[in-house]
Scaffold this motif. Structure first.
Motif, PDB file in Angstrom:
ATOM      1  N   GLN A   1       0.821  -1.181   0.000  1.00 30.03           N
ATOM      2  CA  GLN A   1       0.000   0.000   0.000  1.00 30.03           C
ATOM      3  C   GLN A   1       0.868   1.247   0.000  1.00 30.03           C
ATOM      4  O   GLN A   1       2.059   1.183   0.278  1.00 30.03           O
ATOM      5  CB  GLN A   1      -0.919   0.015   1.222  1.00 30.03           C
ATOM      6  CG  GLN A   1      -1.961  -1.078   1.232  1.00 30.03           C
ATOM      7  CD  GLN A   1      -2.893  -0.966   2.412  1.00 30.03           C
ATOM      8  OE1 GLN A   1      -2.605  -0.235   3.344  1.00 30.03           O
ATOM      9  NE2 GLN A   1      -3.980  -1.712   2.361  1.00 30.03           N
ATOM     10  N   VAL A   2       0.224   2.385  -0.321  1.00 29.44           N
ATOM     11  CA  VAL A   2       0.884   3.679  -0.344  1.00 29.44           C
ATOM     12  C   VAL A   2       0.091   4.636   0.533  1.00 29.44           C
ATOM     13  O   VAL A   2      -1.135   4.688   0.460  1.00 29.44           O
ATOM     14  CB  VAL A   2       0.990   4.238  -1.778  1.00 29.44           C
ATOM     15  CG1 VAL A   2       1.570   5.647  -1.770  1.00 29.44           C
ATOM     16  CG2 VAL A   2       1.839   3.317  -2.634  1.00 29.44           C
ATOM     17  N   GLN A   3       0.795   5.403   1.348  1.00 27.79           N
ATOM     18  CA  GLN A   3       0.173   6.422   2.176  1.00 27.79           C
ATOM     19  C   GLN A   3       0.607   7.803   1.698  1.00 27.79           C
ATOM     20  O   GLN A   3       1.769   8.015   1.365  1.00 27.79           O
ATOM     21  CB  GLN A   3       0.546   6.245   3.648  1.00 27.79           C
ATOM     22  CG  GLN A   3       0.037   4.954   4.275  1.00 27.79           C
ATOM     23  CD  GLN A   3       0.885   3.757   3.892  1.00 27.79           C
ATOM     24  OE1 GLN A   3       2.121   3.832   3.893  1.00 27.79           O
ATOM     25  NE2 GLN A   3       0.236   2.646   3.557  1.00 27.79           N
ATOM     26  N   LEU A   4      -0.336   8.738   1.680  1.00 28.62           N
ATOM     27  CA  LEU A   4      -0.078  10.093   1.216  1.00 28.62           C
ATOM     28  C   LEU A   4      -0.509  11.083   2.296  1.00 28.62           C
ATOM     29  O   LEU A   4      -1.601  10.966   2.842  1.00 28.62           O
ATOM     30  CB  LEU A   4      -0.849  10.389  -0.072  1.00 28.62           C
ATOM     31  CG  LEU A   4      -0.617   9.441  -1.250  1.00 28.62           C
ATOM     32  CD1 LEU A   4      -1.566   9.777  -2.395  1.00 28.62           C
ATOM     33  CD2 LEU A   4       0.832   9.529  -1.725  1.00 28.62           C
ATOM     34  N   ALA A  24       4.834  10.805   0.285  1.00 24.83           N
ATOM     35  CA  ALA A  24       4.399   9.441   0.015  1.00 24.83           C
ATOM     36  C   ALA A  24       5.273   8.445   0.759  1.00 24.83           C
ATOM     37  O   ALA A  24       6.486   8.630   0.886  1.00 24.83           O
ATOM     38  CB  ALA A  24       4.438   9.152  -1.480  1.00 24.83           C
ATOM     39  N   SER A  25       4.653   7.386   1.240  1.00 26.88           N
ATOM     40  CA  SER A  25       5.381   6.328   1.924  1.00 26.88           C
ATOM     41  C   SER A  25       4.763   4.983   1.564  1.00 26.88           C
ATOM     42  O   SER A  25       3.657   4.910   1.039  1.00 26.88           O
ATOM     43  CB  SER A  25       5.378   6.542   3.439  1.00 26.88           C
ATOM     44  OG  SER A  25       4.059   6.545   3.958  1.00 26.88           O
ATOM     45  N   GLY A  26       5.480   3.918   1.853  1.00 26.74           N
ATOM     46  CA  GLY A  26       5.024   2.585   1.500  1.00 26.74           C
ATOM     47  C   GLY A  26       5.633   2.133   0.184  1.00 26.74           C
ATOM     48  O   GLY A  26       6.779   2.456  -0.123  1.00 26.74           O
ATOM     49  N   ARG A  27       4.848   1.428  -0.612  1.00 26.08           N
ATOM     50  CA  ARG A  27       5.332   0.890  -1.883  1.00 26.08           C
ATOM     51  C   ARG A  27       5.181   1.918  -2.995  1.00 26.08           C
ATOM     52  O   ARG A  27       4.408   1.734  -3.942  1.00 26.08           O
ATOM     53  CB  ARG A  27       4.601  -0.404  -2.209  1.00 26.08           C
ATOM     54  CG  ARG A  27       4.859  -1.504  -1.187  1.00 26.08           C
ATOM     55  CD  ARG A  27       4.256  -2.828  -1.602  1.00 26.08           C
ATOM     56  NE  ARG A  27       4.618  -3.890  -0.665  1.00 26.08           N
ATOM     57  CZ  ARG A  27       4.320  -5.165  -0.833  1.00 26.08           C
ATOM     58  NH1 ARG A  27       3.647  -5.554  -1.907  1.00 26.08           N
ATOM     59  NH2 ARG A  27       4.688  -6.054   0.071  1.00 26.08           N
ATOM     60  N   VAL A  28       5.960   2.990  -2.876  1.00 23.67           N
ATOM     61  CA  VAL A  28       5.864   4.097  -3.815  1.00 23.67           C
ATOM     62  C   VAL A  28       6.296   3.672  -5.226  1.00 23.67           C
ATOM     63  O   VAL A  28       5.878   4.286  -6.214  1.00 23.67           O
ATOM     64  CB  VAL A  28       6.691   5.295  -3.312  1.00 23.67           C
ATOM     65  CG1 VAL A  28       6.510   6.499  -4.231  1.00 23.67           C
ATOM     66  CG2 VAL A  28       6.291   5.654  -1.893  1.00 23.67           C
ATOM     67  N   ASP A  74      13.919  11.278  -4.549  1.00 23.68           N
ATOM     68  CA  ASP A  74      14.720  10.813  -3.420  1.00 23.68           C
ATOM     69  C   ASP A  74      13.960  10.920  -2.108  1.00 23.68           C
ATOM     70  O   ASP A  74      14.173  10.120  -1.195  1.00 23.68           O
ATOM     71  CB  ASP A  74      16.025  11.599  -3.330  1.00 23.68           C
ATOM     72  CG  ASP A  74      16.948  11.318  -4.493  1.00 23.68           C
ATOM     73  OD1 ASP A  74      17.782  12.189  -4.812  1.00 23.68           O
ATOM     74  OD2 ASP A  74      16.846  10.227  -5.089  1.00 23.68           O
ATOM     75  N   LYS A  75      13.072  11.903  -2.008  1.00 23.68           N
ATOM     76  CA  LYS A  75      12.294  12.111  -0.791  1.00 23.68           C
ATOM     77  C   LYS A  75      10.870  11.578  -0.907  1.00 23.68           C
ATOM     78  O   LYS A  75      10.100  11.685   0.045  1.00 23.68           O
ATOM     79  CB  LYS A  75      12.256  13.595  -0.429  1.00 23.68           C
ATOM     80  CG  LYS A  75      13.610  14.189  -0.095  1.00 23.68           C
ATOM     81  CD  LYS A  75      13.475  15.649   0.304  1.00 23.68           C
ATOM     82  CE  LYS A  75      14.817  16.234   0.696  1.00 23.68           C
ATOM     83  NZ  LYS A  75      14.699  17.661   1.094  1.00 23.68           N
ATOM     84  N   ASP A  76      10.513  11.031  -2.077  1.00 25.32           N
ATOM     85  CA  ASP A  76       9.149  10.547  -2.327  1.00 25.32           C
ATOM     86  C   ASP A  76       8.121  11.627  -2.005  1.00 25.32           C
ATOM     87  O   ASP A  76       7.112  11.367  -1.341  1.00 25.32           O
ATOM     88  CB  ASP A  76       8.867   9.278  -1.518  1.00 25.32           C
ATOM     89  CG  ASP A  76       9.645   8.078  -2.026  1.00 25.32           C
ATOM     90  OD1 ASP A  76       9.977   8.040  -3.219  1.00 25.32           O
ATOM     91  OD2 ASP A  76       9.921   7.169  -1.215  1.00 25.32           O
TER      92      ASP A  76
END
Length: 117
Positions: A1-4, A24-28, A74-76
């Motif tokens: 999942q991806v969190q925004l 963004a975090s998770g499976r970006v 680099d920072k998503d």
């Protein structure tokens, strides 16, 4: 999942500027394109800007020339720089990320932008 998670909203006067961020975090790596949507009270949610993995961008006619979408891989993080703001820009702004399948569709909770006259 991806969190925004969006940030940067606030109150600004007409003609002013504001910059929004979407972390963004998770499976970006699953994401193909990031989008900024906005929704004003009583109106449908509308697309205002998008950016692909290769950096290709598109803008709604109402914001073209005033808004700039960018990303820092680099920072998503995805950004939306808003200039020459108008009262009609007042809305909750949402970050959206989509992948190659229907299931890959993620949304943040939104950040409120209010432009006074």
């Amino acid at each position: 999942q991806v969190q925004l998670v969006e940030s940067g909203g606030g109150l600004v006067q007409r003609g002013g500027s504001l910059s929004l961020s979407c972390a963004a975090s998770g499976r970006v790596f699953r994401i193909n394109t990031f989008y900024w949507f906005r929704q004003a009270p009583g109106k449908e949610r509308e697309l205002v800007a998008q950016i692909t993995r290769k950096g290709m961008t598109n803008y709604a006619d109402s914001v073209n020339g005033r808004f700039t979408i960018s990303r820092d891989a680099d920072k998503d993080t995805v950004y939306l720089e808003m200039n020459n703001l108008k009262p009609d820009d007042t809305a909750v702004y949402y970050c959206n990320a989509r992948g190659p399948v229907v299931k890959a569709d993620y949304w943040g909770k939104g950040t409120l932008v209010t432009v006074s006259s």
